[in-house]
Design an enzyme around this catalytic site. Structure first.
Site, short mmCIF file in Angstrom:
data_model
loop_
_atom_site.label_atom_id
_atom_site.label_comp_id
_atom_site.label_asym_id
_atom_site.label_seq_id
_atom_site.Cartn_x
_atom_site.Cartn_y
_atom_site.Cartn_z
N GLU A 3 1.44 -15.95 -0.25
CA GLU A 3 2.76 -16.54 0.00
C GLU A 3 2.96 -16.72 1.51
OE1 GLU A 3 6.02 -14.84 -2.16
OE2 GLU A 3 4.79 -14.48 -3.92
N HIS A 62 -0.03 -7.02 -3.38
CA HIS A 62 0.57 -8.33 -3.20
C HIS A 62 1.65 -8.28 -2.13
CE1 HIS A 62 3.07 -11.91 -4.58
NE2 HIS A 62 1.92 -12.40 -4.18
N HIS A 116 -7.07 3.46 -10.15
CA HIS A 116 -7.12 2.44 -11.18
C HIS A 116 -5.73 1.99 -11.65
CE1 HIS A 116 -11.26 3.73 -11.33
NE2 HIS A 116 -10.86 4.95 -11.63
N HIS A 124 3.12 -3.19 -3.61
CA HIS A 124 3.75 -4.50 -3.41
C HIS A 124 4.55 -4.50 -2.12
CE1 HIS A 124 5.71 -8.26 -4.35
NE2 HIS A 124 4.91 -8.36 -5.41
#
Length: 178
Positions: free
Chosen positions: A45, A65, A82, A87
């Site tokens: 982004e 992200h 895992h 974020h």
């Protein structure tokens, strides 16, 4: 992979990235990092960025992200187990451990923080050496004050995870050169 703005990941030659992992956009991966199968690291982004410090391990199915304008910074020797999600905006200190299925969003974690499995940390600042128990939700400074410190057993555990994954990086690099 590049992002639409043309940012391409910068990956140190000593890092090992599994073939099924996705690394895209404004991402910097430093020395001796392991990115395991099916991990997704996206800074695609506008004005998003992700930095993964030396000696980190990003295990299977981890998602990192950065949303528009946010940064994700993961300092050295941190383990993302895992299926966890980190974020942006987010900052993780040195030698942190984020457990299986845990979610960390819009937070700052100082050095040696442990977030155990299926816990959620959002919108807080965790001081060094705090431990978030399995399944705990931490959303306020009051929640933070109730957290215990990391005990010796957890310190030993996270050190072992880091050590094993550094050995894997070396082993996979050797296999790739044979």
């Amino acid at each position: 992979m590049k992002n639409p703005a043309g940012d391409k990941p910068q990956i140190d030659d000593s890092a090992w990235i599994a073939g099924s992992a996705v690394v895209m956009g404004n991402v910097r991966i430093e020395a001796d990092v392991l990115v395991a199968p099916n991990a997704v690291i996206r800074a695609d982004e506008p004005s998003a960025s992700i930095v993964i410090g030396k000696g980190c391990n990003i295990q299977d199915n981890v998602v990192l992200h950065g949303v528009e304008g946010s940064k994700v910074f993961i300092d050295e020797d941190t383990s993302l187990a895992h299926g966890c999600i980190v974020h942006g905006p987010c900052q993780l200190g040195k030698r942190c451990f984020i457990g299986f299925g845990a979610v960390v969003f819009d937070s700052v974690l100082e050095d040696d923080v442990v977030v155990l499995h299926n816990a959620t940390v959002q919108g807080v600042h965790l001081p060094a050496s705090k431990s978030v128990p399995v399944g705990r939700t931490v959303l306020s400074e009051k929640d933070v004050t109730e957290l215990p410190l990391v005990d010796q057993g957890l310190m030993d555990f996270k050190h072992k995870v880091s050590s094993v994954n550094l050995d894997l990086v070396e082993g996979y690099r050797k296999m790739d050169s044979d």
